[in-house]
Design a protein around this motif. Structure first.
Motif, PDB file in Angstrom:
ATOM      1  N   LYS A   1       0.759  -1.214   0.076  1.00 14.89           N
ATOM      2  CA  LYS A   1      -0.074   0.005  -0.034  1.00 14.89           C
ATOM      3  C   LYS A   1       0.830   1.302   0.052  1.00 14.89           C
ATOM      4  CE  LYS A   1      -4.554  -1.848   1.639  1.00 14.89           C
ATOM      5  NZ  LYS A   1      -5.171  -1.934   2.732  1.00 14.89           N
TER       6      LYS A   1
ATOM      7  N   ILE B   1       2.231   1.747  -3.420  1.00 10.93           N
ATOM      8  CA  ILE B   1       1.136   2.597  -4.542  1.00 10.93           C
ATOM      9  C   ILE B   1       1.204   4.144  -4.147  1.00 10.93           C
ATOM     10  CG2 ILE B   1      -1.318   2.546  -4.880  1.00 10.93           C
ATOM     11  CD1 ILE B   1      -1.436  -0.271  -4.089  1.00 10.93           C
TER      12      ILE B   1
ATOM     13  N   GLU C   1       4.134   5.637  -5.447  1.00  9.93           N
ATOM     14  CA  GLU C   1       4.012   5.734  -6.823  1.00  9.93           C
ATOM     15  C   GLU C   1       3.123   6.764  -7.455  1.00  9.93           C
ATOM     16  OE1 GLU C   1       4.564   5.345 -10.688  1.00  9.93           O
ATOM     17  OE2 GLU C   1       5.818   4.133  -9.250  1.00  9.93           O
ATOM     18  N   LYS C   2       2.164   7.139  -6.887  1.00  6.20           N
ATOM     19  CA  LYS C   2       1.517   8.340  -7.081  1.00  6.20           C
ATOM     20  C   LYS C   2       2.127   9.605  -6.954  1.00  6.20           C
ATOM     21  CE  LYS C   2      -3.553   6.976  -6.039  1.00  6.20           C
ATOM     22  NZ  LYS C   2      -4.632   7.299  -5.153  1.00  6.20           N
TER      23      LYS C   2
ATOM     24  N   ILE D   1      -1.202  -3.028 -18.035  1.00  3.20           N
ATOM     25  CA  ILE D   1      -0.763  -2.153 -17.124  1.00  3.20           C
ATOM     26  C   ILE D   1      -2.054  -1.458 -16.464  1.00  3.20           C
ATOM     27  CG2 ILE D   1       0.266  -0.203 -15.929  1.00  3.20           C
ATOM     28  CD1 ILE D   1       2.520  -0.592 -18.423  1.00  3.20           C
ATOM     29  N   ILE D   2      -3.220  -1.241 -17.352  1.00  3.78           N
ATOM     30  CA  ILE D   2      -4.282  -0.231 -16.974  1.00  3.78           C
ATOM     31  C   ILE D   2      -5.163  -1.401 -16.484  1.00  3.78           C
ATOM     32  CG2 ILE D   2      -6.125   1.101 -17.574  1.00  3.78           C
ATOM     33  CD1 ILE D   2      -3.659   2.882 -17.514  1.00  3.78           C
ATOM     34  N   HIS D   3      -5.391  -2.259 -16.916  1.00  9.42           N
ATOM     35  CA  HIS D   3      -6.112  -3.518 -16.611  1.00  9.42           C
ATOM     36  C   HIS D   3      -5.951  -3.893 -15.319  1.00  9.42           C
ATOM     37  CE1 HIS D   3      -9.498  -6.296 -17.049  1.00  9.42           C
ATOM     38  NE2 HIS D   3      -8.669  -7.275 -16.788  1.00  9.42           N
ATOM     39  N   GLN D   4      -4.695  -4.028 -15.055  1.00  7.04           N
ATOM     40  CA  GLN D   4      -4.202  -4.556 -13.741  1.00  7.04           C
ATOM     41  C   GLN D   4      -4.610  -3.963 -12.740  1.00  7.04           C
ATOM     42  OE1 GLN D   4       0.156  -5.476 -13.424  1.00  7.04           O
ATOM     43  NE2 GLN D   4      -0.179  -7.392 -14.707  1.00  7.04           N
ATOM     44  N   SER D   5      -4.691  -2.613 -12.672  1.00  2.73           N
ATOM     45  CA  SER D   5      -4.789  -1.694 -11.582  1.00  2.73           C
ATOM     46  C   SER D   5      -6.384  -1.260 -11.542  1.00  2.73           C
ATOM     47  CB  SER D   5      -3.868  -0.386 -11.617  1.00  2.73           C
ATOM     48  OG  SER D   5      -4.036  -0.021 -12.789  1.00  2.73           O
ATOM     49  N   ASN D   6      -7.015  -1.585 -12.765  1.00  7.43           N
ATOM     50  CA  ASN D   6      -8.709  -1.555 -12.898  1.00  7.43           C
ATOM     51  C   ASN D   6      -9.214  -2.816 -13.288  1.00  7.43           C
ATOM     52  OD1 ASN D   6      -8.665   1.904 -12.432  1.00  7.43           O
ATOM     53  ND2 ASN D   6      -6.897   1.332 -13.727  1.00  7.43           N
TER      54      ASN D   6
ATOM     55  N   THR E   1      -6.169   6.575 -18.246  1.00 11.78           N
ATOM     56  CA  THR E   1      -6.798   7.022 -16.627  1.00 11.78           C
ATOM     57  C   THR E   1      -7.710   8.022 -16.469  1.00 11.78           C
ATOM     58  OG1 THR E   1      -4.800   8.335 -16.417  1.00 11.78           O
ATOM     59  CG2 THR E   1      -4.505   6.338 -15.582  1.00 11.78           C
TER      60      THR E   1
END
Ligand code: ADP
Length: 374
Positions: free
Chosen positions: A191, A194, A197-198, A236-241, A272
């Motif tokens: 966590k 993450i 990274e933001k 990448i996008i699918h993994q986080s969403n 995003t």
């Protein structure tokens, strides 16, 4: 232009001739009523107005004209044969006249006066222009200052949020270490990563802005296939969403010569945003097409959409759609950076959107001309 108002045709003709000989543009009216009509239609620098006329007299005409916003800057000279008493002269000035000349008119004096009024008019027009330009400039500063203040406050808030989270997770990590609780420790670590990274993304965007500003945004352009890049970005996008289905249509069989990381940044920004501004939906479409000597990439969502009059503004620095800004976090810089990246690839960026139905953000950039694969 000068307007001469006189009910005696000979007076009109002789005055017109003299003024025209001296390169003034002249218009005439033979009654007060005709003069008022002309003043409403045209712009005059100066009106030479006979006082004694049947129907409306010169004073009445002047009073009526003083109520027209169009004629605010117009100077009036009264010409009068008889009423030379003080009270008439006073009336002439109080009804808006700048000068009062008695007949018979000395043409040389009248000409000098006309020239002087013209000069004053030109000067006051220039002053008004300068004043307007100054006011515009002050307003534009003020606006830039306001935008900057607003940006600093949003940016600080955006940076503070993940930072506070990281601080919290580090404290929890400390406790987990003391307890020797490795599974919880790992969870908190992920966590914290993450959130870090933001923070990293925010700071990178802020640095990009200052690079654009100072002309230091550099590109490492190499030929590559956009399809392969889209595969990895989608992953990448699918993994986080995982709740979003990303559907791709079309393909490009030719390479583009571009900075791959920067193009990836643009596509990630579009994706995003497509997710962020589409609450309650679960599908995004990516369209890839070769269009002539360009490649077109469009990211379509089914979210809140953008009003037609705001669409061109979203690529401006710090711009956020005001009506929706309170519901979504953001700094209003992602699209500005994306547009700059595409522009620096000799490409085009844009959006098509219907409020309440969704948006398609797209870019097109030239294909790599010497790498034909067909
Ligand atoms: P941010 O999202 O951080 O505010 P952007 O520069 O990425 O900054 O976007 C600028 C603005 O454009 C957003 O604030 C939002 O109002 C609007 N916008 C961007 N993408 C979309 C989208 N897919 N749907 C609706 N509005 C969008």
């Amino acid at each position: 232009m000068i307007l001469i108002v006189d009910d005696t045709p000979e007076n009109l003709i002789s005055l017109k001739k003299v003024l025209e000989k001296n390169n003034f543009e002249v218009d005439t009216a033979s009654s007060g009523e005709e003069a008022l009509k002309k003043v409403l239609k045209n712009e005059y620098v100066l009106i030479i107005l006979d006082v004694q006329m049947p129907g409306m007299d010169g004073f009445e005409v002047a009073e009526a004209i003083s109520g027209y916003s169009k004629a605010r800057e117009t100077a009036i000279i009264f010409l009068s044969a008889a009423n030379t008493e003080n009270k008439f002269i006073t009336k002439g000035y109080s009804s808006g006249g700048l000068d009062y000349i008695t007949k018979p008119v000395d043409m040389d004096i009248l000409l000098l006066k006309v020239k002087t009024f013209y000069r004053i008019y030109e000067q006051s027009r220039k002053l008004i222009e300068i004043q307007k330009a100054l006011l515009d400039e002050i307003e534009f500063r003020k606006q830039a200052e306001r935008k900057k203040d607003e940006f600093i406050s949003i940016a600080s808030h955006e940076l503070k949020t993940p930072l506070t989270s990281v601080k919290g997770y580090v404290q929890l990590l400390e406790r987990s270490i003391e307890k020797g609780d490795v599974p919880t420790l790992k969870k908190h670590l992920v966590k914290a990563q993450i959130q870090l990274e933001k923070l990293n993304e925010l700071i990178t965007d802020l640095l990009d802005i200052s690079k654009i500003e100072s002309g230091k945004l550099k590109f490492n352009k190499q030929p590559f296939m956009i399809d392969a890049l889209l595969d990895s970005v989608t992953e990448i996008i699918h993994q986080s969403n995982p709740e979003f289905k990303i559907i791709r249509t079309g393909t490009a069989r030719k390479e583009i010569c571009a900075d791959e990381m920067r193009i990836e940044q643009v596509i990630i920004n579009f994706l995003t945003n497509a997710i962020k501004y589409s609450p309650g939906t679960s599908e995004i479409h990516i369209k890839v097409e070769e269009r002539g000597d360009h490649i077109y990439v469009g990211v379509k969502d089914f979210g809140i959409g953008i009003d037609a009059d705001q669409q061109k503004n979203v690529f401006e620095k710090f711009y956020r759609v005001e009506e929706t800004a309170i519901h979504f976090q953001g700094l209003g810089i992602g699209l500005y950076i994306s547009a700059e990246i595409i522009r620096r690839h000799d490409g085009e960026v844009g959006v098509q959107s219907i409020p309440g139905e969704g948006s398609e953000f797209y870019f097109s950039i030239p294909l790599y001309s010497t790498s034909e694969t067909d």
